[in-house]
Motif scaffolding. Sequence first.
Motif, PDB file in Angstrom:
ATOM      1  N   ASP B 176      -5.010   5.671   5.534  1.00  0.00           N
ATOM      2  CA  ASP B 176      -5.044   5.300   7.596  1.00  0.00           C
ATOM      3  C   ASP B 176      -5.573   6.654   8.164  1.00  0.00           C
ATOM      4  N   ASP B 177      -5.228   7.737   7.383  1.00  0.00           N
ATOM      5  CA  ASP B 177      -5.872   8.921   8.249  1.00  0.00           C
ATOM      6  C   ASP B 177      -7.463   8.814   8.252  1.00  0.00           C
ATOM      7  N   ARG B 178      -8.069   8.393   6.869  1.00  0.00           N
ATOM      8  CA  ARG B 178      -9.413   8.407   7.417  1.00  0.00           C
ATOM      9  C   ARG B 178     -10.247   7.124   8.532  1.00  0.00           C
ATOM     10  N   LEU B 179      -9.693   5.972   7.651  1.00  0.00           N
ATOM     11  CA  LEU B 179      -9.528   4.701   8.337  1.00  0.00           C
ATOM     12  C   LEU B 179      -9.753   5.070   9.860  1.00  0.00           C
ATOM     13  N   MET B 180      -8.403   6.138  10.897  1.00  0.00           N
ATOM     14  CA  MET B 180      -8.605   6.011  12.141  1.00  0.00           C
ATOM     15  C   MET B 180      -9.504   6.860  12.724  1.00  0.00           C
ATOM     16  N   ARG B 181      -9.918   7.601  11.257  1.00  0.00           N
ATOM     17  CA  ARG B 181     -10.865   9.065  12.546  1.00  0.00           C
ATOM     18  C   ARG B 181     -12.061   8.440  12.354  1.00  0.00           C
ATOM     19  N   GLU B 182     -12.001   7.009  10.977  1.00  0.00           N
ATOM     20  CA  GLU B 182     -14.033   6.220  10.888  1.00  0.00           C
ATOM     21  C   GLU B 182     -13.862   5.322  11.602  1.00  0.00           C
ATOM     22  N   ARG B 183     -13.310   4.694  11.954  1.00  0.00           N
ATOM     23  CA  ARG B 183     -12.885   2.751  12.033  1.00  0.00           C
ATOM     24  C   ARG B 183     -12.199   2.752  13.048  1.00  0.00           C
ATOM     25  N   ALA B 184     -12.151   3.350  13.923  1.00  0.00           N
ATOM     26  CA  ALA B 184     -10.370   3.277  15.447  1.00  0.00           C
ATOM     27  C   ALA B 184     -11.829   2.243  16.232  1.00  0.00           C
ATOM     28  N   ASP B 185     -12.664   2.425  16.041  1.00  0.00           N
ATOM     29  CA  ASP B 185     -12.980   0.710  16.975  1.00  0.00           C
ATOM     30  C   ASP B 185     -12.074  -0.662  15.876  1.00  0.00           C
ATOM     31  N   LYS B 186     -12.759  -0.630  15.045  1.00  0.00           N
ATOM     32  CA  LYS B 186     -12.559  -1.575  14.585  1.00  0.00           C
ATOM     33  C   LYS B 186     -10.398  -2.081  14.941  1.00  0.00           C
ATOM     34  N   ILE B 187     -10.073  -1.046  14.318  1.00  0.00           N
ATOM     35  CA  ILE B 187      -8.424  -0.681  14.955  1.00  0.00           C
ATOM     36  C   ILE B 187      -7.884  -1.600  16.100  1.00  0.00           C
ATOM     37  N   VAL B 188      -8.921  -0.531  16.712  1.00  0.00           N
ATOM     38  CA  VAL B 188      -8.753  -1.440  18.300  1.00  0.00           C
ATOM     39  C   VAL B 188      -9.250  -2.967  18.253  1.00  0.00           C
ATOM     40  N   GLY B 189      -9.770  -3.423  17.620  1.00  0.00           N
ATOM     41  CA  GLY B 189     -10.449  -4.489  17.870  1.00  0.00           C
ATOM     42  C   GLY B 189      -9.941  -5.498  17.767  1.00  0.00           C
ATOM     43  N   GLY B 190      -9.069  -5.353  16.344  1.00  0.00           N
ATOM     44  CA  GLY B 190      -7.759  -6.082  15.963  1.00  0.00           C
ATOM     45  C   GLY B 190      -6.604  -5.660  17.195  1.00  0.00           C
ATOM     46  N   ILE B 191      -5.946  -4.709  17.390  1.00  0.00           N
ATOM     47  CA  ILE B 191      -5.248  -4.544  18.461  1.00  0.00           C
ATOM     48  C   ILE B 191      -5.777  -5.708  19.588  1.00  0.00           C
ATOM     49  N   LEU B 192      -6.597  -5.729  19.678  1.00  0.00           N
ATOM     50  CA  LEU B 192      -7.322  -6.436  20.741  1.00  0.00           C
ATOM     51  C   LEU B 192      -6.891  -7.679  20.924  1.00  0.00           C
ATOM     52  N   ILE B 193      -7.573  -8.423  19.458  1.00  0.00           N
ATOM     53  CA  ILE B 193      -7.276  -9.941  19.191  1.00  0.00           C
ATOM     54  C   ILE B 193      -5.401  -9.720  19.215  1.00  0.00           C
ATOM     55  N   LEU B 194      -5.100  -8.988  18.194  1.00  0.00           N
ATOM     56  CA  LEU B 194      -3.360  -9.715  18.412  1.00  0.00           C
ATOM     57  C   LEU B 194      -2.621  -9.570  19.909  1.00  0.00           C
ATOM     58  N   ARG B 195      -3.336  -9.116  20.760  1.00  0.00           N
ATOM     59  CA  ARG B 195      -2.826  -8.950  22.299  1.00  0.00           C
ATOM     60  C   ARG B 195      -3.372  -9.750  22.231  1.00  0.00           C
ATOM     61  N   HIS B 196      -4.478 -10.610  22.840  1.00  0.00           N
ATOM     62  CA  HIS B 196      -4.854 -12.347  22.694  1.00  0.00           C
ATOM     63  C   HIS B 196      -3.222 -13.064  22.006  1.00  0.00           C
ATOM     64  N   LEU B 197      -2.940 -12.307  20.950  1.00  0.00           N
ATOM     65  CA  LEU B 197      -2.801 -13.318  20.845  1.00  0.00           C
ATOM     66  C   LEU B 197      -1.061 -13.737  21.261  1.00  0.00           C
ATOM     67  N   LEU B 198      -0.502 -12.385  21.610  1.00  0.00           N
ATOM     68  CA  LEU B 198       0.583 -12.636  21.222  1.00  0.00           C
ATOM     69  C   LEU B 198       1.276 -12.359  22.727  1.00  0.00           C
ATOM     70  N   ASN B 199      -0.538 -11.667  23.485  1.00  0.00           N
ATOM     71  CA  ASN B 199       0.162 -11.037  25.002  1.00  0.00           C
ATOM     72  C   ASN B 199       1.402 -10.088  24.623  1.00  0.00           C
ATOM     73  N   PRO B 200       1.929  -8.944  24.493  1.00  0.00           N
ATOM     74  CA  PRO B 200       3.158  -8.845  24.730  1.00  0.00           C
ATOM     75  C   PRO B 200       2.425  -7.608  25.762  1.00  0.00           C
ATOM     76  N   LYS B 201       3.731  -6.919  25.715  1.00  0.00           N
ATOM     77  CA  LYS B 201       3.933  -5.970  27.538  1.00  0.00           C
ATOM     78  C   LYS B 201       3.537  -4.731  26.757  1.00  0.00           C
ATOM     79  N   GLU B 202       3.923  -4.151  25.641  1.00  0.00           N
ATOM     80  CA  GLU B 202       3.704  -3.156  24.881  1.00  0.00           C
ATOM     81  C   GLU B 202       3.261  -2.728  23.629  1.00  0.00           C
ATOM     82  N   ILE B 203       1.924  -2.127  23.380  1.00  0.00           N
ATOM     83  CA  ILE B 203       1.582  -1.888  22.097  1.00  0.00           C
ATOM     84  C   ILE B 203       1.405  -0.035  22.144  1.00  0.00           C
TER      85      ILE B 203
END
Lengths: 193, 906
Positions: B176-203
Amino acid sequence: MEIVLYAVGALLLLALVCGAILGFASERFKVEGDPIVDQINALLPQTQCGQCGHPGCRPYAESIANGEAINRCPPGGQATINALADLLDVEAVPLDDEHGEEKPPMVAYIREDECIGCTKCIQACPVDAILGAAKQMHTVIVSECTGCDLCVEPCPVDCIDMVPLEVTTRNWKWDKPLAPDMIIATDRGGQTA
Amino acid sequence: MSRQIHAFPGGVHPPENKDQSSHNPIALPPLPAELTLPLNQHSGAPAKPVVSVGDKVLKGQLLAKANGFVSAPVHAPTSGTITAIEVCPVPHPSGLEEPCIILQSDGEDRWAELEPVTDYTAAAKDLLLQKIHDAGVVGLGGAGFPAAVKMASRTEDKIHTVVVNGAECEPYITADDRLMRERADKIVGGILILRHLLNPKEIIIGIEDNKPEAVDAMRAACKGKNIEVAVVPTRYPSGDAQRLIYLLTGKEVPNDARSVDIGILCYNVGTLAAVHDAIVEGKPLISRITTLTGEALKQPQNVEALIGTPADHLLEFSGLKKRKLHSLVLGGPMMGHTLERTDMPVLKTTNCLIAATWEEFPPAPTPQECIRCGLCSEACPVSLLPQQLYWHSKAENHDQLNHHNLFDCIECGACAYVCPSAIPLVQYYRASKGEIRQLQAKQQKAEYSKKRFEDRQARLEAEKAAREAKRKANAERAAQLKKEKAAAAANPAAAKPEDSAKADEVKAALARATARKATEGKAGRPQLSAKQKELKIQLSMVKAQLKKSERALADAKGSEETNAQLQTNIDKLKAQVATLEKEFEQAAQAPVAAAPEQPAKKAKPVLNEQQKKLKIESAMARAAVKKAQRALDEAGKSAANIDELKQTLQQAQTKADELEAAMKAAADAPAPEPAADKPVKKPKPALSDAQKKLKIEAAMARAAVKKAQRALDEAGDTPELKQALQQAQEKAAEVEAAMQAAAEAPEPAPAEEKPARKAKPVLSDAQKKLKIEAAMARAAVKKAQRALDEAGDDPELKQALQQAQAKAAELEAAMQAAAEAPAPEPEPTPAPAAEKPARKAKPVLSDEQKKLKIEAAMARAAVKKAQRALDDAGEDAANIDELKQTLQQAQAAADAAAEALDKASA
């Protein structure tokens, strides 16, 4: 003297009141049936195999309630004996070998090409776990089979086997570490923890 | 950093060992030649294969679809051919096998057509969820719970916080360390999809403070997106979802609930990257970042491994020092387990493979007794009492284990790590959990079985009650009738008028019914008497036969001889038709009123039985004729058969004629005639009868052998008994010889139809029966063998068994002979009797003699009957010859029986 009479009278009154309450309660909260038999029956494995010498689990539960030994149920094994001992507050004894030994969970298997469709096993099955019709091949519904092996004996062509229930990754469980008396390395005789 | 971090209790600080692998970028290993894809890489039901062996698949193509609600599909990680779908070893602590799809890579790595969602903000949420589910995305942190199921488990307004797990607390693992270092944009992309789906107050993204580069990368990627990156102190096991939730929010999940129940969802960073790939690129989950580390590797690193890649392929890629490899650990050193073999595939949940040397992971020290130091309860992150659990687990005290919340244990291993006595505590907990689960399953099954048993009992009882009620009703009705009859008999004078009135009523009703029928169907026709009706039926049947014969004649344009014979048949039938018609007319002309009918009716009751029999016989004769005719039809052009068949047909017809005559005679003149047609009737069922009897005999012979054997077993080694057994066996042999003789020379005239029938389609029944016999014989032999096994190795017993087996074989042969050759010679009525004396020679001697005597008596009776029939038949010249022949044969049989008796008594 008067005081004694008062005391006796008060006690008498108290006794009458309490008696009335108890009498009412025993009628009002009367328990139908024999709950201990139900409790014992709930602990038995319900294979209805008859290895205990009774025609089913409930009759054995009734006899246990009447003082029969609790160690005559091979399908239940030690776990059932322990649970019964716990319930009845008696000593947990080892399984009585006379009635059979504890085996891993089994399931009946019909060798289907040898089945002649006599329906005898269907009639013998206490839980309707065998499917088939006259002159048609029979088969066992594994999820319903209790492994009581009552169907094995009536089969005229000996085509029913009792096979141990297969261990899969779904029902597998971890083994317990070696017993504490194996702690001293030389006791283990080559076994490793 | 504004967020307050809520420290959880306990936790440990094992050596991190992350540096070895965390400095190398994520590498791409070469394509493996073969991939093993287990169908169950997730929690829930295994996937269902949708491809078959030999199929060519493209990269990303669906191989197995989700099976049920909590399940996930499996996709092809590369292009190639499916070579097998079979059980293979999978990386599971049990070392057991599971069904897998084997994919042979073709080296082209060609993608299937992908369907990315260009703008997910415009897409329907259900569709997005479905897309994530169809991409096979499961929790990559370790549990493998299907991601979409988790998202859909609560409606969106219930989820207020999403926690993204980048803590990665286990030593050695840096995926996960290497993933966050190298592909942070993908993770954030996933988070944004999740935000779109669930609309949480906090991430909130939680990362341990030992990964500063990852924190920086994530912060950079999250800038301006209202996503908080929180740094948590390094302490094992902060990467556990519920620990991280507590660290970041201070909320605890109740022990009978999940985190979604308190409005918090937790996802691993890898899972969110996979969600991003699934939506934005349309790629299913076919690879993951896996850490390869351990001292037995030259180059520890992280790789993007295709799911299903064999571990040894990856280890090879990282420079495995084979001699140094002592144990291969899947997962981290705290919660992972060793693999027995190195060719296990990488799963969706495989985050780390540690190729350890002996020095790195030495064997566990010998456990000592618990000293109640309490270090384990200090280390427990769930605030349990590990040493209490240990004691109760050892004592198998399941109530106490439950009381101490065993099932809240997350099996993190912190307690075992700190234990100064080196007690493998987690092993105890796992074993106890397994045991309790098993007992619960057993209990559930017992309850279920009880219900089924009770249902069955109730059903049987209901059936029995229904039968009983029916029987009672019948009995009551019978009693009622009897009473009425008795009453009528007691005072006939009183009853008569009533009776006759009733009879009149019945008659009137009958008359009305017949009148109605007549007006409805056959208007203008006179009412038909019973006899007329019968005649009419016969007439129509004979006409049908005539038609059939004519058709047969038309079909079989074979030899002229045949035609001539057929023609005579037809002529005969025609004559019959004529006579019947005449009779019918006569009957019709007779007055139609109830009065003339009455005598016929009255005459009937006396004859009843006989008439019934006659009727049955005539029906059978007709059936025989029909069968013969059918056989003739079928035989068609086959000239060889035709003669025989024709003969048969003629015989059958003569029989039918005779029967009709006899019936008429019986109907006209009451009584003793039936004997005359007995010989006609008897030969008919004889074939099946004889077969049946043969079968019964075979069974009895077997039983006798078995009995003798059992007696022998019980008696032990008494030589006399053995002798007796031998004698019995000799006798059995004789019996069989007799039986074979009987079987080979059976059967009367109608038997000739049988060959025709047998040769044709009907064999199946006989074959079935033979099969059953054979199976039963085999079972008998098996049982005997078992008895022998139990009895030990008595050579004499063995000999007896061998003899029994030989007998079984003979019996089968005899059965087959009987089935195959039901022969041309006509056989007398007492044929079965002739076999019986032979059979009876078998059982215990005194009994046997008695039975032989009975047999002989029966044979004599048969002879007598035949004789009487001959007497009765009297003038009927046609029958006489046949009857005489029958009589002779019967006598011969009786003689044979007597002889057998003599032999047996001698």
